[in-house]
Design a protein around this motif. Structure first.
Motif, PDB file in Angstrom:
ATOM      1  N   ILE A 114       0.830  -1.212   0.000  1.00 48.79           N
ATOM      2  CA  ILE A 114       0.000   0.000   0.000  1.00 48.79           C
ATOM      3  C   ILE A 114       0.861   1.258   0.000  1.00 48.79           C
ATOM      4  CG2 ILE A 114      -1.929  -1.162   1.141  1.00 48.79           C
ATOM      5  CD1 ILE A 114      -1.243   0.573   3.650  1.00 48.79           C
ATOM      6  N   ASP A 115       2.160   1.080  -0.137  1.00 54.30           N
ATOM      7  CA  ASP A 115       3.117   2.181  -0.210  1.00 54.30           C
ATOM      8  C   ASP A 115       3.170   2.989   1.085  1.00 54.30           C
ATOM      9  OD1 ASP A 115       5.145   3.438  -1.633  1.00 54.30           O
ATOM     10  OD2 ASP A 115       3.810   5.036  -2.323  1.00 54.30           O
ATOM     11  N   TYR A 116       3.001   2.307   2.200  1.00 59.95           N
ATOM     12  CA  TYR A 116       3.177   2.942   3.499  1.00 59.95           C
ATOM     13  C   TYR A 116       4.607   2.733   3.986  1.00 59.95           C
ATOM     14  CZ  TYR A 116       3.042   3.844   8.448  1.00 59.95           C
ATOM     15  OH  TYR A 116       3.353   4.326   9.689  1.00 59.95           O
ATOM     16  N   ILE A 117       5.121   1.539   3.799  1.00 63.64           N
ATOM     17  CA  ILE A 117       6.486   1.198   4.189  1.00 63.64           C
ATOM     18  C   ILE A 117       7.326   1.107   2.918  1.00 63.64           C
ATOM     19  CG2 ILE A 117       7.961  -0.571   5.230  1.00 63.64           C
ATOM     20  CD1 ILE A 117       5.530  -1.368   6.970  1.00 63.64           C
ATOM     21  N   LYS A 118       8.472   1.702   2.972  1.00 67.61           N
ATOM     22  CA  LYS A 118       9.394   1.659   1.834  1.00 67.61           C
ATOM     23  C   LYS A 118      10.325   0.459   1.998  1.00 67.61           C
ATOM     24  CE  LYS A 118       7.789   5.554   0.372  1.00 67.61           C
ATOM     25  NZ  LYS A 118       6.520   5.421  -0.240  1.00 67.61           N
ATOM     26  N   PRO A 119      10.622  -0.250   0.904  1.00 66.66           N
ATOM     27  CA  PRO A 119      11.532  -1.406   0.992  1.00 66.66           C
ATOM     28  C   PRO A 119      12.867  -1.055   1.649  1.00 66.66           C
ATOM     29  CG  PRO A 119      10.476  -1.362  -1.154  1.00 66.66           C
ATOM     30  CD  PRO A 119      10.092  -0.086  -0.459  1.00 66.66           C
ATOM     31  N   ILE A 175      -1.224  -2.446  10.354  1.00 63.36           N
ATOM     32  CA  ILE A 175      -1.064  -1.407   9.329  1.00 63.36           C
ATOM     33  C   ILE A 175      -2.071  -0.281   9.559  1.00 63.36           C
ATOM     34  CG2 ILE A 175      -1.293  -0.883   6.857  1.00 63.36           C
ATOM     35  CD1 ILE A 175       1.330  -2.281   7.544  1.00 63.36           C
ATOM     36  N   ALA A 176      -3.322  -0.632   9.885  1.00 61.85           N
ATOM     37  CA  ALA A 176      -4.334   0.391  10.169  1.00 61.85           C
ATOM     38  C   ALA A 176      -3.916   1.233  11.377  1.00 61.85           C
ATOM     39  CB  ALA A 176      -5.696  -0.255  10.407  1.00 61.85           C
ATOM     40  N   GLY A 177      -3.356   0.589  12.395  1.00 59.89           N
ATOM     41  CA  GLY A 177      -2.863   1.323  13.560  1.00 59.89           C
ATOM     42  C   GLY A 177      -1.718   2.257  13.210  1.00 59.89           C
ATOM     43  N   LEU A 178      -0.823   1.791  12.336  1.00 58.70           N
ATOM     44  CA  LEU A 178       0.287   2.641  11.892  1.00 58.70           C
ATOM     45  C   LEU A 178      -0.223   3.816  11.060  1.00 58.70           C
ATOM     46  CD1 LEU A 178       2.863  -0.138  10.950  1.00 58.70           C
ATOM     47  CD2 LEU A 178       2.979   1.430  12.901  1.00 58.70           C
ATOM     48  N   LEU A 179      -1.222   3.564  10.232  1.00 58.56           N
ATOM     49  CA  LEU A 179      -1.821   4.658   9.462  1.00 58.56           C
ATOM     50  C   LEU A 179      -2.451   5.689  10.395  1.00 58.56           C
ATOM     51  CD1 LEU A 179      -3.429   2.720   6.470  1.00 58.56           C
ATOM     52  CD2 LEU A 179      -1.541   4.355   6.348  1.00 58.56           C
ATOM     53  N   TYR A 232      -7.610   7.337   2.431  1.00 57.46           N
ATOM     54  CA  TYR A 232      -8.674   6.538   1.828  1.00 57.46           C
ATOM     55  C   TYR A 232      -8.108   5.535   0.834  1.00 57.46           C
ATOM     56  CZ  TYR A 232     -12.840   8.758   3.715  1.00 57.46           C
ATOM     57  OH  TYR A 232     -13.840   9.168   4.545  1.00 57.46           O
ATOM     58  N   ARG A 233      -7.171   5.987   0.013  1.00 58.46           N
ATOM     59  CA  ARG A 233      -6.580   5.101  -0.994  1.00 58.46           C
ATOM     60  C   ARG A 233      -5.832   3.954  -0.327  1.00 58.46           C
ATOM     61  NH1 ARG A 233      -1.870   4.269  -3.044  1.00 58.46           N
ATOM     62  NH2 ARG A 233      -0.861   6.078  -2.128  1.00 58.46           N
ATOM     63  N   LYS A 234      -5.051   4.254   0.703  1.00 59.70           N
ATOM     64  CA  LYS A 234      -4.274   3.212   1.380  1.00 59.70           C
ATOM     65  C   LYS A 234      -5.175   2.216   2.107  1.00 59.70           C
ATOM     66  CE  LYS A 234      -0.128   6.056   2.071  1.00 59.70           C
ATOM     67  NZ  LYS A 234       0.691   5.538   1.027  1.00 59.70           N
ATOM     68  N   THR A 235      -6.213   2.714   2.772  1.00 60.59           N
ATOM     69  CA  THR A 235      -7.105   1.792   3.478  1.00 60.59           C
ATOM     70  C   THR A 235      -7.927   0.958   2.501  1.00 60.59           C
ATOM     71  OG1 THR A 235      -8.754   3.546   3.783  1.00 60.59           O
ATOM     72  CG2 THR A 235      -7.234   3.135   5.624  1.00 60.59           C
ATOM     73  N   SER A 236      -8.331   1.556   1.392  1.00 58.61           N
ATOM     74  CA  SER A 236      -9.069   0.806   0.382  1.00 58.61           C
ATOM     75  C   SER A 236      -8.182  -0.266  -0.246  1.00 58.61           C
ATOM     76  CB  SER A 236      -9.579   1.756  -0.707  1.00 58.61           C
ATOM     77  OG  SER A 236     -10.141   1.028  -1.766  1.00 58.61           O
ATOM     78  N   LEU A 237      -6.959   0.088  -0.542  1.00 60.02           N
ATOM     79  CA  LEU A 237      -6.017  -0.879  -1.103  1.00 60.02           C
ATOM     80  C   LEU A 237      -5.743  -2.001  -0.105  1.00 60.02           C
ATOM     81  CD1 LEU A 237      -4.274  -1.651  -3.495  1.00 60.02           C
ATOM     82  CD2 LEU A 237      -2.516  -0.095  -2.644  1.00 60.02           C
ATOM     83  N   LEU A 238      -5.582  -1.640   1.168  1.00 58.37           N
ATOM     84  CA  LEU A 238      -5.391  -2.643   2.212  1.00 58.37           C
ATOM     85  C   LEU A 238      -6.559  -3.620   2.224  1.00 58.37           C
ATOM     86  CD1 LEU A 238      -3.760  -3.667   4.678  1.00 58.37           C
ATOM     87  CD2 LEU A 238      -5.067  -2.036   6.062  1.00 58.37           C
ATOM     88  N   ALA A 239      -7.775  -3.087   2.168  1.00 59.72           N
ATOM     89  CA  ALA A 239      -8.969  -3.947   2.168  1.00 59.72           C
ATOM     90  C   ALA A 239      -8.982  -4.866   0.954  1.00 59.72           C
ATOM     91  CB  ALA A 239     -10.235  -3.090   2.196  1.00 59.72           C
ATOM     92  N   SER A 240      -8.570  -4.364  -0.187  1.00 58.45           N
ATOM     93  CA  SER A 240      -8.602  -5.183  -1.399  1.00 58.45           C
ATOM     94  C   SER A 240      -7.528  -6.263  -1.415  1.00 58.45           C
ATOM     95  CB  SER A 240      -8.468  -4.297  -2.640  1.00 58.45           C
ATOM     96  OG  SER A 240      -7.160  -3.776  -2.733  1.00 58.45           O
ATOM     97  N   TYR A 256      -7.673   1.039  15.773  1.00 57.67           N
ATOM     98  CA  TYR A 256      -6.533   0.148  15.556  1.00 57.67           C
ATOM     99  C   TYR A 256      -5.227   0.698  16.130  1.00 57.67           C
ATOM    100  CZ  TYR A 256      -9.739  -2.148  12.373  1.00 57.67           C
ATOM    101  OH  TYR A 256     -10.827  -2.798  11.844  1.00 57.67           O
ATOM    102  N   ALA A 257      -5.294   1.825  16.818  1.00 61.77           N
ATOM    103  CA  ALA A 257      -4.085   2.483  17.333  1.00 61.77           C
ATOM    104  C   ALA A 257      -3.250   1.566  18.219  1.00 61.77           C
ATOM    105  CB  ALA A 257      -4.466   3.751  18.094  1.00 61.77           C
ATOM    106  N   LYS A 258      -3.903   0.734  19.017  1.00 61.82           N
ATOM    107  CA  LYS A 258      -3.174  -0.139  19.943  1.00 61.82           C
ATOM    108  C   LYS A 258      -2.293  -1.149  19.214  1.00 61.82           C
ATOM    109  CE  LYS A 258      -7.132  -3.160  20.246  1.00 61.82           C
ATOM    110  NZ  LYS A 258      -8.425  -3.221  20.833  1.00 61.82           N
ATOM    111  N   TYR A 259      -2.643  -1.466  17.971  1.00 63.10           N
ATOM    112  CA  TYR A 259      -1.866  -2.446  17.214  1.00 63.10           C
ATOM    113  C   TYR A 259      -0.530  -1.885  16.733  1.00 63.10           C
ATOM    114  CZ  TYR A 259      -6.142  -5.184  17.216  1.00 63.10           C
ATOM    115  OH  TYR A 259      -7.252  -5.885  17.604  1.00 63.10           O
ATOM    116  N   ALA A 260      -0.429  -0.572  16.622  1.00 70.33           N
ATOM    117  CA  ALA A 260       0.834   0.034  16.186  1.00 70.33           C
ATOM    118  C   ALA A 260       1.944  -0.264  17.191  1.00 70.33           C
ATOM    119  CB  ALA A 260       0.669   1.540  16.005  1.00 70.33           C
TER     120      ALA A 260
END
Length: 170
Positions: A16-21, A76-80, A93-101, A156-160
């Motif tokens: 989802i392009d949240y974390i860079k390699p 990931i949702a907690g990190l977002l 919205y794009r990242k969460t939608s992509l995560l869901a897909s 989801y904050a606690k998961y971060a």
């Protein structure tokens, strides 16, 4: 956090392009430097030397097969949520939608929630373009959807914290 769940978390984050390699490579390199050789999984050397994003995603996919995706997706949702100031609302919205897909179970809690939030956002965007809607009404509708997304991510904050306490050795 179990190592295989951590692999899946990184895989989803990269997709989802949240974390860079490069971030993952730096973490693995640090782990390799600070760990006795006999305690380093062989795959870490392969991940550390991954030359591109696609190779890294393929490796992480192979490593995390069979892992329940709900936990890593929640992380990931907690990190977002924690880093939501880094993104515009459209990017969230794009990242969460992509995560869901990306999740195999479309009826899972995370996938269902974020898919519905994205659909509500899309409906609000369509209404935004309609001439008969008043500007204040449109703005209230978009603000309400934004608050709903931020509230959903806050759950989801606690998961971060779980991600921050990762243990590569497990």
């Amino acid at each position: 956090m179990e190592r295989y769940s951590l692999y899946e978390t990184y895989r989803l984050g990269i997709l989802i392009d949240y974390i860079k390699p490069k971030e993952l490579i730096n973490e693995i390199d640090e782990f390799i430097e600070n760990t006795p050789t006999e305690n380093i999984p062989h795959v870490f050397y392969v991940l550390s030397l991954a030359s591109d994003r696609r190779t890294m995603i393929q490796l992480l996919t192979d490593l995390s097969q069979g892992v329940d995706e709900e936990g890593p997706a929640s992380i990931i949702a907690g990190l977002l949520h924690r880093d939501q100031e880094r993104c515009t609302i459209e990017e969230l919205y794009r990242k969460t939608s992509l995560l869901a897909s990306l999740l195999k179970d479309p009826d899972g809690d995370v996938a269902w929630e974020f898919r519905n939030l994205y659909e509500a956002f899309e409906e609000a965007q369509l209404a935004y373009g309609m001439r008969f809607k008043r500007k204040k009404t449109r703005e209230r509708m978009l603000a309400k959807n934004e608050k709903t997304l931020r509230d959903a991510l806050a759950k989801y904050a606690k998961y971060a914290d779980e991600f921050d306490n990762k243990n590569w050795g497990n």
